[in-house]
Write a protein that holds these residues in place. Sequence first.
Motif, mmCIF file in Angstrom:
data_model
loop_
_atom_site.group_PDB
_atom_site.id
_atom_site.type_symbol
_atom_site.label_atom_id
_atom_site.label_comp_id
_atom_site.label_asym_id
_atom_site.label_seq_id
_atom_site.Cartn_x
_atom_site.Cartn_y
_atom_site.Cartn_z
ATOM 1 N N GLY A 55 0.641 -0.934 0.148
ATOM 2 C CA GLY A 55 -0.137 -0.240 -0.010
ATOM 3 C C GLY A 55 1.026 1.664 0.082
ATOM 4 N N THR A 56 2.255 1.515 -0.008
ATOM 5 C CA THR A 56 3.187 2.399 0.496
ATOM 6 C C THR A 56 3.202 2.568 -1.458
ATOM 7 O OG1 THR A 56 4.016 1.324 2.232
ATOM 8 C CG2 THR A 56 5.029 3.468 0.983
ATOM 9 N N PRO A 57 3.197 4.058 -1.922
ATOM 10 C CA PRO A 57 3.913 4.761 -3.576
ATOM 11 C C PRO A 57 4.891 4.671 -3.465
ATOM 12 C CG PRO A 57 2.391 5.787 -2.568
ATOM 13 C CD PRO A 57 2.415 4.798 -1.324
ATOM 14 N N ALA A 58 5.043 4.675 -4.568
ATOM 15 C CA ALA A 58 6.864 4.570 -4.461
ATOM 16 C C ALA A 58 7.167 6.031 -5.536
ATOM 17 C CB ALA A 58 7.784 4.050 -5.664
ATOM 18 N N VAL A 59 7.785 6.782 -5.313
ATOM 19 C CA VAL A 59 7.734 7.703 -5.946
ATOM 20 C C VAL A 59 8.970 8.607 -7.066
ATOM 21 C CG1 VAL A 59 7.367 10.283 -6.297
ATOM 22 C CG2 VAL A 59 6.267 8.727 -5.177
ATOM 23 N N PHE A 60 8.938 8.498 -7.666
ATOM 24 C CA PHE A 60 10.552 9.702 -8.817
ATOM 25 C C PHE A 60 10.040 10.579 -9.674
ATOM 26 C CE2 PHE A 60 12.209 9.418 -13.469
ATOM 27 C CZ PHE A 60 13.911 9.929 -13.363
ATOM 28 N N ARG A 61 10.490 11.928 -9.219
ATOM 29 C CA ARG A 61 10.924 13.202 -9.894
ATOM 30 C C ARG A 61 11.518 13.674 -10.204
ATOM 31 N NH1 ARG A 61 7.409 15.616 -4.678
ATOM 32 N NH2 ARG A 61 8.813 14.801 -3.598
ATOM 33 N N ASP A 62 11.887 14.469 -11.327
ATOM 34 C CA ASP A 62 12.894 14.887 -11.844
ATOM 35 C C ASP A 62 12.635 16.469 -12.537
ATOM 36 O OD1 ASP A 62 15.812 15.983 -12.235
ATOM 37 O OD2 ASP A 62 15.839 13.926 -13.257
ATOM 38 N N ILE A 63 13.595 17.463 -12.044
ATOM 39 C CA ILE A 63 13.147 18.918 -13.158
ATOM 40 C C ILE A 63 14.008 18.705 -14.769
ATOM 41 C CG2 ILE A 63 13.897 19.876 -10.787
ATOM 42 C CD1 ILE A 63 16.741 20.384 -11.728
ATOM 43 N N GLY A 64 13.964 18.171 -14.876
ATOM 44 C CA GLY A 64 13.937 18.332 -16.492
ATOM 45 C C GLY A 64 13.138 18.084 -17.256
ATOM 46 N N PRO A 65 12.483 18.093 -18.338
ATOM 47 C CA PRO A 65 11.318 17.984 -18.984
ATOM 48 C C PRO A 65 11.334 15.881 -18.798
ATOM 49 C CG PRO A 65 13.796 18.707 -20.393
ATOM 50 C CD PRO A 65 13.705 18.683 -19.310
ATOM 51 N N ALA A 66 9.976 15.814 -19.076
ATOM 52 C CA ALA A 66 10.029 14.652 -19.663
ATOM 53 C C ALA A 66 10.217 13.725 -21.270
ATOM 54 C CB ALA A 66 8.266 14.463 -19.121
ATOM 55 N N TRP A 67 10.305 14.411 -22.076
ATOM 56 C CA TRP A 67 10.257 13.912 -22.950
ATOM 57 C C TRP A 67 11.853 14.104 -23.615
ATOM 58 C CZ3 TRP A 67 8.763 19.618 -22.956
ATOM 59 C CH2 TRP A 67 10.512 20.717 -23.026
ATOM 60 N N ASN A 68 12.747 14.075 -22.660
ATOM 61 C CA ASN A 68 13.805 13.422 -23.414
ATOM 62 C C ASN A 68 15.053 13.234 -22.211
ATOM 63 O OD1 ASN A 68 14.916 15.744 -21.430
ATOM 64 N ND2 ASN A 68 15.834 16.503 -22.970
ATOM 65 N N ASN A 69 13.909 12.920 -20.523
ATOM 66 C CA ASN A 69 14.714 11.736 -19.596
ATOM 67 C C ASN A 69 15.064 10.246 -19.934
ATOM 68 O OD1 ASN A 69 14.141 10.674 -16.891
ATOM 69 N ND2 ASN A 69 15.019 12.490 -16.482
ATOM 70 N N ARG A 70 15.899 10.139 -20.027
ATOM 71 C CA ARG A 70 16.369 8.379 -20.456
ATOM 72 C C ARG A 70 15.690 7.491 -18.891
ATOM 73 N NH1 ARG A 70 22.583 8.036 -22.102
ATOM 74 N NH2 ARG A 70 21.424 5.711 -23.172
ATOM 75 N N ASN A 71 16.145 8.319 -18.096
ATOM 76 C CA ASN A 71 16.196 7.318 -16.632
ATOM 77 C C ASN A 71 14.869 7.036 -16.616
ATOM 78 O OD1 ASN A 71 18.277 7.911 -15.738
ATOM 79 N ND2 ASN A 71 18.208 8.968 -14.710
#
Length: 278
Positions: A55-71
Amino acid sequence: MCRWLAYSGSPILLDTVLYRPEHSLINQSLHARMGVETTNGDGFGLGWYSADGDGTPAVFRDIGPAWNNRNLLELSAHVRSRLFFAHVRASTGTAIQQTNCHPFRHGRWMWMHNGSITDFHRLRRDLCMAVDPALFPSIEGSTDSEVMFYLAVTYGLDQDVPGSVARMAGLVERLGKEHGVPNPLQMTVAVADGERVWAFRYSSERKSRSLFYSSRAETVRQLHPEVDFLRGVSEATRLIVSEPLGYLPGVWNELPEGSYAVIPSGTEDYLPFVPEYM
């Protein structure tokens, strides 16, 4: 503003809806059609609950644009989830930093938002003072969205999701009036607890940002048998999106002004939403 999607249903790889549709959320990060801005490049975020029911969610966030994020591309092709959020951000004035990227998380809860509190800098102190003092240290960023989340937690999110969001909205409306701020609230909000998703569409001026929910899976299968990923999903599988992921007649239904939806739900597709003044 921003663009977002929420998925609930049979476990799928995240990239199934993030990248593969004709007008995917990644496409919308560069070419939004229904948002205030065409480009949503001020950060992004994913939040997901594991397919095995933790029941605990994982979160992944970054400050760059989504369109070129390889991760992001790599992760979404390997993570499978039964309930997840994705958000691409266009800042309304607050800093571009990880702590301001959605979704926000507290315990089992996730929250993301498109919209704004008008003149937030004028209302911020009073809004923050209304947050439960025990919760206040959990606020990491500087956005109105995160303050809205912790106000909803303060007002009983654990016990009554629609009621807590209504009380949060009522506080914003009341403080806006007290500070001479016309039409203080603009929101499309998604909140999840690991089992269900609630989505709200409301604005003070009754001109809310766009929000759509998908038709039932069997209906979509009958209309569009060529959509591969729908062949094996459960009848309870649904999506809620800021804008449709492609042109599929009969699939996308606009959530009415001043209403909220719950997935999975019973017989009603949506219910009325009205701020509650305290």
